[in-house]
Each structure stands twice: as C-alpha cells, then as structure tokens.
Design a protein around this motif. Structure first.
Motif, PDB file in Angstrom:
ATOM      1  N   LEU A   9       0.837  -1.208   0.000  1.00  0.00           N
ATOM      2  CA  LEU A   9       0.000   0.000   0.000  1.00  0.00           C
ATOM      3  C   LEU A   9       0.870   1.256   0.000  1.00  0.00           C
ATOM      4  O   LEU A   9       0.570   2.236  -0.689  1.00  0.00           O
ATOM      5  CB  LEU A   9      -0.927  -0.004   1.225  1.00  0.00           C
ATOM      6  N   MET A  12       2.210   1.705  -3.383  1.00  0.00           N
ATOM      7  CA  MET A  12       1.163   2.212  -4.280  1.00  0.00           C
ATOM      8  C   MET A  12       1.035   3.737  -4.145  1.00  0.00           C
ATOM      9  O   MET A  12       0.957   4.465  -5.145  1.00  0.00           O
ATOM     10  CB  MET A  12      -0.166   1.544  -3.919  1.00  0.00           C
ATOM     11  N   ALA A  24       0.765   2.302 -10.089  1.00  0.00           N
ATOM     12  CA  ALA A  24      -0.146   2.498  -8.946  1.00  0.00           C
ATOM     13  C   ALA A  24      -1.404   1.651  -9.117  1.00  0.00           C
ATOM     14  O   ALA A  24      -1.893   1.059  -8.148  1.00  0.00           O
ATOM     15  CB  ALA A  24      -0.494   3.975  -8.819  1.00  0.00           C
ATOM     16  N   THR A  25      -1.920   1.585 -10.346  1.00  0.00           N
ATOM     17  CA  THR A  25      -3.124   0.773 -10.596  1.00  0.00           C
ATOM     18  C   THR A  25      -2.849  -0.702 -10.308  1.00  0.00           C
ATOM     19  O   THR A  25      -3.647  -1.378  -9.643  1.00  0.00           O
ATOM     20  CB  THR A  25      -3.580   0.933 -12.059  1.00  0.00           C
ATOM     21  N   PHE A  28      -2.502  -1.225  -6.615  1.00  0.00           N
ATOM     22  CA  PHE A  28      -3.817  -1.141  -5.964  1.00  0.00           C
ATOM     23  C   PHE A  28      -4.547  -2.474  -6.101  1.00  0.00           C
ATOM     24  O   PHE A  28      -5.075  -3.011  -5.119  1.00  0.00           O
ATOM     25  CB  PHE A  28      -4.648  -0.012  -6.595  1.00  0.00           C
ATOM     26  N   SER A  31      -2.925  -5.194  -4.036  1.00  0.00           N
ATOM     27  CA  SER A  31      -3.239  -5.004  -2.612  1.00  0.00           C
ATOM     28  C   SER A  31      -4.663  -5.451  -2.307  1.00  0.00           C
ATOM     29  O   SER A  31      -4.931  -6.103  -1.292  1.00  0.00           O
ATOM     30  CB  SER A  31      -3.088  -3.529  -2.223  1.00  0.00           C
TER      31      SER A  31
ATOM     32  N   LEU B  47      -7.078   1.742   1.312  1.00  0.00           N
ATOM     33  CA  LEU B  47      -7.551   1.594  -0.071  1.00  0.00           C
ATOM     34  C   LEU B  47      -8.654   2.606  -0.383  1.00  0.00           C
ATOM     35  O   LEU B  47      -8.702   3.173  -1.478  1.00  0.00           O
ATOM     36  CB  LEU B  47      -8.059   0.164  -0.311  1.00  0.00           C
ATOM     37  N   ALA B  50      -7.093   6.008  -0.709  1.00  0.00           N
ATOM     38  CA  ALA B  50      -6.195   6.105  -1.860  1.00  0.00           C
ATOM     39  C   ALA B  50      -6.914   6.688  -3.075  1.00  0.00           C
ATOM     40  O   ALA B  50      -6.280   7.350  -3.904  1.00  0.00           O
ATOM     41  CB  ALA B  50      -5.626   4.728  -2.205  1.00  0.00           C
ATOM     42  N   TRP B  54      -5.502   9.857  -4.860  1.00  0.00           N
ATOM     43  CA  TRP B  54      -5.013   9.692  -6.239  1.00  0.00           C
ATOM     44  C   TRP B  54      -5.395  10.913  -7.088  1.00  0.00           C
ATOM     45  O   TRP B  54      -4.578  11.446  -7.848  1.00  0.00           O
ATOM     46  CB  TRP B  54      -5.632   8.426  -6.828  1.00  0.00           C
ATOM     47  N   ALA B  75     -11.968   3.352  -7.120  1.00  0.00           N
ATOM     48  CA  ALA B  75     -11.037   2.667  -6.203  1.00  0.00           C
ATOM     49  C   ALA B  75     -11.576   2.705  -4.782  1.00  0.00           C
ATOM     50  O   ALA B  75     -11.508   1.707  -4.047  1.00  0.00           O
ATOM     51  CB  ALA B  75      -9.656   3.333  -6.274  1.00  0.00           C
ATOM     52  N   GLY B  79     -12.434  -0.520  -2.252  1.00  0.00           N
ATOM     53  CA  GLY B  79     -11.895  -0.635  -0.891  1.00  0.00           C
ATOM     54  C   GLY B  79     -12.994  -0.682   0.147  1.00  0.00           C
ATOM     55  O   GLY B  79     -12.923  -1.445   1.124  1.00  0.00           O
TER      56      GLY B  79
END
Lengths: 51, 195
Positions: A9, A12, A24-25, A28, A31, B47, B50, B54, B75, B79
């Motif tokens: 993480l 990322m 990063a994708t 992600f 993870s 997550l 993020a 991002w 995203a 998460g």
C-alpha cells in the motif's frame, strides 16, 4: 503477511505521488486481492478450512 | 464547483486519516492490541482513502478530468466494499447477547462497528460524487499545497502502519487472533512474552 500488504500500500501511494499511474493501478489491484485473500484465510482458518 | 470537488477529495482523505489516527490512539492508550481483522479494516481504509488521494496527486501535475474522478472514486468503492465485508464479519462474531465485544467501546460502539459505518459512508459519498458531481471537462484544482500535505499525511500513516504491524507480528506469517504483545520484540528478546 499484514506488514507486506502495508508495504504494498505504501508503494502504491509512492507510485501515485511519483506519477506512475500504471504501476499504482497494478499495486492497488494486487493489494486489493491480497487483502481479500488474507481475509479469506482468517475466515476459513477458524473453521479448519484454510490452506 | 471545482473548489467543492477539491474540498471533498481532501476531506475524504483526511477523514480516513483521522480514523486511522484514532485507531493508533486506541492501540497505544487502550488496553488491547489490534487483532487481524482490525488490521484488515485498516488496510481497506487506506484503499478507500487512496482513491481521493489519487485525484489530489494527479492534480499536482496536470488538469484532472472525469476519467480521473471515476478512477479515484471507483477505487474507493472497491476498498469500501472489501472493508465493509471485513467489519461486518467482526460485528457478527460479537453479535451474540452478552458478548463483551473486542476492545473498548468508543461513544457506545466498538471500533469495528464504527469502521462499518465509515465504509458505508465512503460508499455513499463515492456513489453520490460519481452520480452528481463529475466535471464535464478537465479542470485545474485549487489548493495544491493542501493537497500535497494531505497525500503525504496518508503516505506517512500507511508507512507507520507497516512498521507497527511488523512489530506486532514479528517474523511470523500471521498475527495471532488475540495479540498480547509485540512479537518482534519478544522474538528478539527485548521483552518477555506476555501470557
């Protein structure tokens, strides 16, 4: 395992910060799958079903 | 509207950071250490955060468009779904009448119940943002200094979590169901194993 996922993480977020959006994708998604698999392990372990 | 979108992204990231800092406070000031499911919920929160982080990170380099918002909040949704599943599992583990639950209650609810609430709120905010607040074209976001700080705060909290989990698990593959001490220090002989 948990520490490894937090390292993923962190990597990322560093990739996002550096502008490496493709990396990063990928991190992600890795993870996300890793958290899901670890959750699956903890759920099935108590039932004696974990691999 | 551009300022509102930036503010929402910054607030969402900081709100999750605040929850994670609250979990740190409970870990160090409370009486129980985080269990494996607690750690999974922390991962899911990172997550979730993020996604908006991002968008903020992208805004530091270029204009952001609808596809960037879709990726960020998409995203967050992923998460949040995972985190809600984990926290719901922990709520159900302690749902039996008379069960004291795991850890101390905060404002009447245990941390995993609060986590479930947080994940549902993330789902709602992300869904509403995707439905109602998407920009028509690319835009330059304001408050870049604040965005930079917000992303770095999330990065620092995530890295700190990696260190704390390593201290809790030591060189073992998995955390114990009911941790009683920092196994890394016990493995290294710096502290005596507790019970």
């Amino acid at each position: 395992m948990a520490a490894l996922i937090f390292v993923l993480l962190t990597a990322m977020l560093v990739a996002m910060w550096k502008g490496k959006d493709g990396l990063a994708t990928i991190l992600f998604l890795i993870s996300l799958v890793a958290v899901a698999l670890l959750f699956n392990h903890h759920v099935t372990d108590s039932l004696g079903l974990s691999l | 509207m551009t300022a509102l979108r930036t503010g929402i992204a910054q607030f969402c990231t900081l709100a999750v950071c605040g929850v994670l800092l609250g979990a740190f406070y409970e870990q160090f000031a409370g009486t129980v250490l985080p269990c494996p499911l607690c750690m999974l919920q922390r991962m899911a929160m990172v997550l979730c955060a993020a996604g908006p982080a991002w968008i903020l990170a992208l805004s530091l380099r270029r204009r952001v468009g609808p596809d960037d918002y879709a990726r960020g909040y998409g995203a967050s949704v992923l998460g949040a779904v995972l985190g809600a599943a984990v926290s719901a599992r922990q709520v159900l583990l302690h749902i039996e009448p008379g069960d004291p639950g795991y850890g101390e209650a905060v404002l009447g609810l245990h941390l995993y119940t609060w986590a479930f609430v947080v994940f549902v709120v993330v789902l709602l905010v992300s869904g509403l943002h995707l439905m109602l607040a998407m920009p028509a074209k690319e835009e330059r976001l304001p408050w870049q200094g604040a965005s930079r700080v917000v992303v770095l705060v999330l990065l620092a909290i995530t890295a700190l979590n990696a260190v704390l989990v390593f201290a809790l698990a030591g060189f073992h593959a998995y955390l114990p169901d009911d941790p009683t001490g920092y196994r890394l220090f016990e493995d290294l002989g710096w502290s005596t194993p507790s019970e």
